[in-house]
Design a protein around this motif. Structure first.
Motif, PDB file in Angstrom:
ATOM      1  N   THR A  35     -25.624 -33.689 -16.615  1.00 17.91           N
ATOM      2  CA  THR A  35     -26.738 -33.976 -15.708  1.00 17.91           C
ATOM      3  C   THR A  35     -26.310 -33.795 -14.251  1.00 17.91           C
ATOM      4  O   THR A  35     -27.034 -33.183 -13.454  1.00 17.91           O
ATOM      5  CB  THR A  35     -27.257 -35.404 -15.936  1.00 17.91           C
ATOM      6  OG1 THR A  35     -27.609 -35.576 -17.312  1.00 17.91           O
ATOM      7  CG2 THR A  35     -28.463 -35.692 -15.059  1.00 17.91           C
ATOM      8  N   ILE A  36     -25.142 -34.326 -13.908  1.00 20.32           N
ATOM      9  CA  ILE A  36     -24.623 -34.157 -12.543  1.00 20.32           C
ATOM     10  C   ILE A  36     -24.444 -32.679 -12.225  1.00 20.32           C
ATOM     11  O   ILE A  36     -24.804 -32.205 -11.140  1.00 20.32           O
ATOM     12  CB  ILE A  36     -23.288 -34.918 -12.384  1.00 20.32           C
ATOM     13  CG1 ILE A  36     -23.518 -36.429 -12.452  1.00 20.32           C
ATOM     14  CG2 ILE A  36     -22.610 -34.555 -11.053  1.00 20.32           C
ATOM     15  CD1 ILE A  36     -22.238 -37.238 -12.503  1.00 20.32           C
ATOM     16  N   THR A  88     -25.920 -27.793  -9.352  1.00 22.72           N
ATOM     17  CA  THR A  88     -26.210 -26.355  -9.442  1.00 22.72           C
ATOM     18  C   THR A  88     -27.533 -26.020  -8.777  1.00 22.72           C
ATOM     19  O   THR A  88     -27.645 -25.040  -8.021  1.00 22.72           O
ATOM     20  CB  THR A  88     -26.240 -25.907 -10.917  1.00 22.72           C
ATOM     21  OG1 THR A  88     -24.976 -26.187 -11.522  1.00 22.72           O
ATOM     22  CG2 THR A  88     -26.526 -24.415 -11.025  1.00 22.72           C
ATOM     23  N   VAL A  89     -28.558 -26.833  -9.048  1.00 29.27           N
ATOM     24  CA  VAL A  89     -29.868 -26.617  -8.425  1.00 29.27           C
ATOM     25  C   VAL A  89     -29.747 -26.737  -6.908  1.00 29.27           C
ATOM     26  O   VAL A  89     -30.321 -25.934  -6.157  1.00 29.27           O
ATOM     27  CB  VAL A  89     -30.905 -27.626  -8.969  1.00 29.27           C
ATOM     28  CG1 VAL A  89     -32.227 -27.521  -8.192  1.00 29.27           C
ATOM     29  CG2 VAL A  89     -31.152 -27.392 -10.454  1.00 29.27           C
ATOM     30  N   GLN A  90     -28.994 -27.722  -6.454  1.00 31.45           N
ATOM     31  CA  GLN A  90     -28.796 -27.881  -5.011  1.00 31.45           C
ATOM     32  C   GLN A  90     -28.103 -26.667  -4.403  1.00 31.45           C
ATOM     33  O   GLN A  90     -28.412 -26.257  -3.280  1.00 31.45           O
ATOM     34  CB  GLN A  90     -27.960 -29.141  -4.732  1.00 31.45           C
ATOM     35  CG  GLN A  90     -28.710 -30.444  -4.920  1.00 31.45           C
ATOM     36  CD  GLN A  90     -29.627 -30.776  -3.756  1.00 31.45           C
ATOM     37  OE1 GLN A  90     -29.783 -29.985  -2.841  1.00 31.45           O
ATOM     38  NE2 GLN A  90     -30.246 -31.936  -3.802  1.00 31.45           N
ATOM     39  N   ILE A 148     -36.390 -31.600  -5.394  1.00 30.76           N
ATOM     40  CA  ILE A 148     -36.643 -32.183  -6.713  1.00 30.76           C
ATOM     41  C   ILE A 148     -35.481 -31.888  -7.674  1.00 30.76           C
ATOM     42  O   ILE A 148     -35.658 -31.920  -8.884  1.00 30.76           O
ATOM     43  CB  ILE A 148     -37.975 -31.675  -7.310  1.00 30.76           C
ATOM     44  CG1 ILE A 148     -37.949 -30.155  -7.536  1.00 30.76           C
ATOM     45  CG2 ILE A 148     -39.152 -32.081  -6.454  1.00 30.76           C
ATOM     46  CD1 ILE A 148     -39.091 -29.661  -8.398  1.00 30.76           C
ATOM     47  N   ALA A 149     -34.292 -31.636  -7.097  1.00 28.81           N
ATOM     48  CA  ALA A 149     -33.129 -31.323  -7.935  1.00 28.81           C
ATOM     49  C   ALA A 149     -32.824 -32.468  -8.906  1.00 28.81           C
ATOM     50  O   ALA A 149     -32.467 -32.228 -10.074  1.00 28.81           O
ATOM     51  CB  ALA A 149     -31.912 -31.035  -7.056  1.00 28.81           C
ATOM     52  N   ILE A 150     -32.966 -33.701  -8.454  1.00 29.12           N
ATOM     53  CA  ILE A 150     -32.680 -34.847  -9.323  1.00 29.12           C
ATOM     54  C   ILE A 150     -33.679 -34.889 -10.468  1.00 29.12           C
ATOM     55  O   ILE A 150     -33.305 -35.139 -11.628  1.00 29.12           O
ATOM     56  CB  ILE A 150     -32.689 -36.152  -8.509  1.00 29.12           C
ATOM     57  CG1 ILE A 150     -31.439 -36.205  -7.620  1.00 29.12           C
ATOM     58  CG2 ILE A 150     -32.744 -37.379  -9.421  1.00 29.12           C
ATOM     59  CD1 ILE A 150     -31.377 -37.384  -6.680  1.00 29.12           C
TER      60      ILE A 150
END
Length: 459
Positions: A203-204, A209-211, A221-223
């Motif tokens: 998850t981290i 990666t999205v960030q 909304i990466a989280i």
């Protein structure tokens, strides 16, 4: 949208400035088409959703509540986020509500103080613990509403030195919650399993990666993306349980005082008074930032109206089974990214939040997210809270003063109940509630030391 003004030589600059101000006002009050408002509202909800559901889940866990009761708290929190957003964006009373594209949500600032209440009543009378939380929330909301006009005079006692210590303490106190989510429940076979740790790390990794690869809205909304994809990964690992979704009813309405009449415990109330001052400090900064984004002058009248909105929302929240609310900073970022200034976009987000609260199956989906996934997201989410505090402390002047000693002492005091929760076991009930809260203990310490070292002796 804003008209392009053409300045003519020799023209009246005062008239032109007035025309520009009128155009900005038109943008603030502009009603977009339904589709645009819905999509923009969804963006705002997506940005704050993970943070909004985390607080009632943390507080429910601190009291040892069951899944159904926690779902009730989450539903109530979403409903009050919608109501609070209406108060701020619609400004039904001229002096209550900022009339900006604000989105309200339950504040992390109150978590530590309320968890101290929860731990004091865990396993003995969890419903009484909730009643005390709601009572303190109601009184603190009224307090915030009443002191809003005077807050400018109190603001000098909350410089970055004080607010930085408080926000850092807030983040540090929440990180152990994320670690407990990763560990899982001691009653389950997966407690402390490698699967839990591996899922949290995945998850981290997804969030980071999205960030890394995204710009703009996706980064905000990466989280949420990490939680969604982490939950999908958890399904083949056998770490999901969606049975609660089938058991949840199709429709419900959050009625007031579902857990009984609120109780008013002095220490809990005083703790939340401190919390409200922190919330108001943070909310003032966020509102000024949002006003700049919307090209609106953040005068005293608008700031006070916004603070009254936070106070009123918190007071109502205590009646409707929720906790202190404030402007969500994530949504200020969304306003900056989209460039849309219409306050009715915030209203659309409020409608979505209120609508979701009526459907327990949707709420059950949110609360059925595996705890290791929440824990992985929580490490980043709560770490960001602490990092924001450190960022504030970075603006403090440490030359030729005792600010370094103040920060060191205050953070050391705040870490005491985090590192050794049993430290205050032999204290009376009021002492447990007061001193088991890292934020309250850190806030009291830094407030007193700042006054002693930096305010005494001034003319």
């Amino acid at each position: 949208m804003v008209k392009r003004l053409k300045f003519k030589s020799g023209g009246d600059m005062g008239v032109e400035a007035l025309e520009l101000e009128k155009d900005v006002e038109q943008e603030i009050h502009e009603k977009l088409d339904i589709k645009s408002m819905f999509l923009l509202g969804v963006q705002h909800v997506a940005a704050m959703c993970a943070g909004a559901i985390a607080v009632p889940m943390i507080l429910g866990e601190s009291l040892g509540l069951g899944v159904e009761q926690i779902n009730t708290l989450v539903s109530a929190t979403l409903m009050m986020a919608g109501v609070g957003t209406f108060i701020q964006t619609l400004n039904v009373h001229g002096k209550i509500g900022a009339k900006l594209p604000m989105v309200e949500g339950v504040s992390f600032a109150g978590v530590s103080a309320l968890v101290a209440v929860g731990l004091s009543y865990r396993g003995t009378d969890s419903v009484l613990g909730l009643q005390i939380m709601f009572g303190a929330t109601i009184v603190s909301g009224i307090f915030a509403f009443l002191v809003a006009p005077l807050f400018g005079k109190l603001l000098k006692y909350f410089p970055p030195l004080v607010s930085g210590v408080v926000v850092t303490s807030m983040g540090l106190s929440l990180i152990p919650v994320a670690l407990r989510w990763i560990a899982g429940s001691p009653q389950t076979s997966n407690y402390l399993s490698l699967k839990n740790i591996f899922l949290a790390l995945i998850t981290i990794g997804i969030i980071l990666t999205v960030q890394k690869i995204s710009k703009g809205f996706l980064g905000n909304i990466a989280i949420l993306i990490g939680i969604f994809l982490g939950t999908l990964v958890a399904i083949p690992m056998g770490l999901t349980d969606f049975s609660i979704i089938n058991e949840a009813s199709h429709f419900t309405i959050n009625t007031p005082l579902q857990f009984g009449l609120p109780k008013f415990e002095l220490t809990a109330v005083l703790s939340l008074f401190l919390v409200q001052l922190v919330i108001m400090t943070d909310a003032t900064g966020n509102q000024i930032n949002l006003s700049d984004i919307c090209s609106v002058k953040p005068d005293e009248e608008k700031i006070v109206a916004g603070l009254r909105g936070h106070g009123l929302t918190s007071a109502i929240a205590g009646v409707f089974n929720s906790f202190p609310h404030s402007l969500f900073g994530q949504n200020v970022g969304i306003a900056a990214i989209t460039g849309v200034k219409s306050r009715f976009v915030g209203t659309a987000a409020g409608v979505i939040l209120l609508t979701v609260s009526f459907f327990p199956k949707i709420v059950a989906i949110l609360t059925a997210i595996p705890s290791p996934v929440l824990g992985g997201a929580g490490i980043i989410m709560f770490g960001i809270v602490a990092a924001n505090g450190v960022k504030r402390l970075g603006t403090v002047n440490y030359e030729k003063n005792k600010n370094l000693v103040i920060v060191a002492t205050s953070l050391g005091m705040a870490l005491a109940p985090i590192s050794t929760p049993q430290l205050f076991t032999n204290f009376p009930q009021w002492g447990k509630i007061l001193f088991q809260s890292p934020v309250t203990l850190g806030a009291l310490t830094v407030l007193i030391l700042n006054i002693v070292f930096n305010e005494f002796g001034k003319k």
